[in-house]
Design a protein around this motif. Structure first.
Motif, PDB file in Angstrom:
ATOM      1  N   PHE A   1       3.164   0.195   6.989  1.00 38.49           N
ATOM      2  CA  PHE A   1       2.038   1.084   7.293  1.00 38.49           C
ATOM      3  C   PHE A   1       0.713   0.331   7.131  1.00 38.49           C
ATOM      4  O   PHE A   1      -0.193   0.468   7.963  1.00 38.49           O
ATOM      5  N   THR A   2       0.617  -0.446   6.069  1.00 38.99           N
ATOM      6  CA  THR A   2      -0.607  -1.216   5.813  1.00 38.99           C
ATOM      7  C   THR A   2      -0.843  -2.248   6.920  1.00 38.99           C
ATOM      8  O   THR A   2      -1.978  -2.460   7.366  1.00 38.99           O
ATOM      9  N   THR A   3       0.227  -2.882   7.371  1.00 35.37           N
ATOM     10  CA  THR A   3       0.122  -3.855   8.459  1.00 35.37           C
ATOM     11  C   THR A   3      -0.371  -3.194   9.741  1.00 35.37           C
ATOM     12  O   THR A   3      -1.195  -3.750  10.476  1.00 35.37           O
ATOM     13  N   ILE A   4       0.109  -1.981   9.994  1.00 31.18           N
ATOM     14  CA  ILE A   4      -0.257  -1.264  11.217  1.00 31.18           C
ATOM     15  C   ILE A   4      -1.696  -0.757  11.168  1.00 31.18           C
ATOM     16  O   ILE A   4      -2.442  -0.859  12.151  1.00 31.18           O
ATOM     17  N   THR A   5      -2.093  -0.211  10.015  1.00 31.50           N
ATOM     18  CA  THR A   5      -3.382   0.498   9.929  1.00 31.50           C
ATOM     19  C   THR A   5      -4.466  -0.241   9.163  1.00 31.50           C
ATOM     20  O   THR A   5      -5.655   0.083   9.291  1.00 31.50           O
ATOM     21  N   GLY A   6      -4.065  -1.194   8.337  1.00 28.73           N
ATOM     22  CA  GLY A   6      -5.058  -1.866   7.503  1.00 28.73           C
ATOM     23  C   GLY A   6      -5.441  -1.055   6.280  1.00 28.73           C
ATOM     24  O   GLY A   6      -6.350  -1.434   5.531  1.00 28.73           O
ATOM     25  N   ARG A   7      -4.769   0.062   6.054  1.00 30.04           N
ATOM     26  CA  ARG A   7      -5.050   0.926   4.901  1.00 30.04           C
ATOM     27  C   ARG A   7      -3.801   1.039   4.026  1.00 30.04           C
ATOM     28  O   ARG A   7      -2.675   1.061   4.538  1.00 30.04           O
ATOM     29  N   THR A   8      -4.003   1.137   2.721  1.00 32.32           N
ATOM     30  CA  THR A   8      -2.881   1.288   1.783  1.00 32.32           C
ATOM     31  C   THR A   8      -3.026   2.603   1.027  1.00 32.32           C
ATOM     32  O   THR A   8      -3.993   2.784   0.262  1.00 32.32           O
TER      33      THR A   8
ATOM     34  N   GLU B   1      -2.506  11.333   1.029  1.00 25.58           N
ATOM     35  CA  GLU B   1      -1.832  10.099   0.623  1.00 25.58           C
ATOM     36  C   GLU B   1      -0.692  10.407  -0.352  1.00 25.58           C
ATOM     37  O   GLU B   1       0.414   9.862  -0.249  1.00 25.58           O
TER      38      GLU B   1
END
Length: 244
Positions: free
Chosen positions: A87-94, A106
């Motif tokens: 998810f982080t790779t796709i969106t840049g958000r964790t 979240e």
């Protein structure tokens, strides 16, 4: 069930014995006791994460041992982390849990992904555990969501509410607790008593010094109160609106 089957076989019921042999795929199999039969047909798996407590893990292991089930005790942290990293790779958000400063969105997402991954892994194990054990066929996945949770909507879609069969799907929490107490004494599964007294919790959020997740706190009502709603739904001419 295994106790009743073994009792019938010991009484000389050849039809039951023939059915058992078909199920376990062993032509000369005669179960020594209910545990012997359960070890061949009943598989359990505790899929814990860092949010799971030792107490719950131990209860699962003890109950499986009392039943005679083929039991696995595993951690799914690696696949949960992989999903979050993707998810982080796709969106840049964790995303973060609420106790770590995250939002409700979240927090729910991080809980739900754990539950849904358990469903996916359950079906993988159901298809391949017989192969792992050198047996043929596949297994049916059993669900564990009770009718009160379905009524309130307190469940994750495609988690333990999604299965081939749900033995307790039509049973309310109150009746289920009474049955478990009865079974702990009458069927020889004493650890069920500790299941009844344990605080109901999904264990999907981090346990901290000041916070331990609770089903009733999450729902905003007790299971006893929820059971009253369920009873009212069964009364003729009764209409109840529950606002969530």
């Amino acid at each position: 069930m295994c106790q009743q089957v073994v009792e019938a076989i010991q009484e000389g019921n050849e039809a039951v014995l023939a059915d058992v042999r078909k199920i376990v795929r062993e032509e000369k199999f005669v179960p020594k006791d209910s545990k012997d039969l359960a070890s061949r047909i009943f598989h359990t798996c505790y899929m814990g994460t860092t949010n799971s407590s030792k107490e719950t893990r131990d209860r699962a292991k003890k109950l499986a041992n009392e039943i005679g089930a083929y039991h696995l005790d595993i951690s799914i942290d690696s696949i949960v982390s992989s999903m979050v990293e993707l998810f982080t790779t796709i969106t840049g958000r964790t995303p973060k849990f609420k106790v770590h400063g995250g939002t409700t969105q979240e927090n729910l997402a991080l809980q739900n992904i754990q539950a849904r991954l358990r469903m996916v892994l359950s079906y993988l194990l159901a298809q391949l555990l017989p192969w792992v054990r050198g047996r043929q066929g596949f297994l049916l996945v059993l669900g564990s969501a009770n009718v009160d949770e379905a009524l309130r909507g307190y469940m994750t879609k495609y988690d333990c509410s999604s299965a081939d069969l749900n033995p307790i799907g039509g049973i309310c929490k109150g009746d289920l607790k009474r049955f478990l107490l009865w079974a702990s004494k009458e069927l020889g599964y004493p650890s069920l008593a500790s299941v009844v007294t344990a605080t109901p919790t999904a264990e999907l959020e981090p346990i901290t010094k000041g916070y331990v997740q609770s089903d009733e706190a999450d729902m905003g009502m007790s299971y006893e109160e929820l059971g009253i709603y369920g009873t009212c739904f069964l009364l003729p001419g009764t209409c109840i609106n529950i606002y969530i």
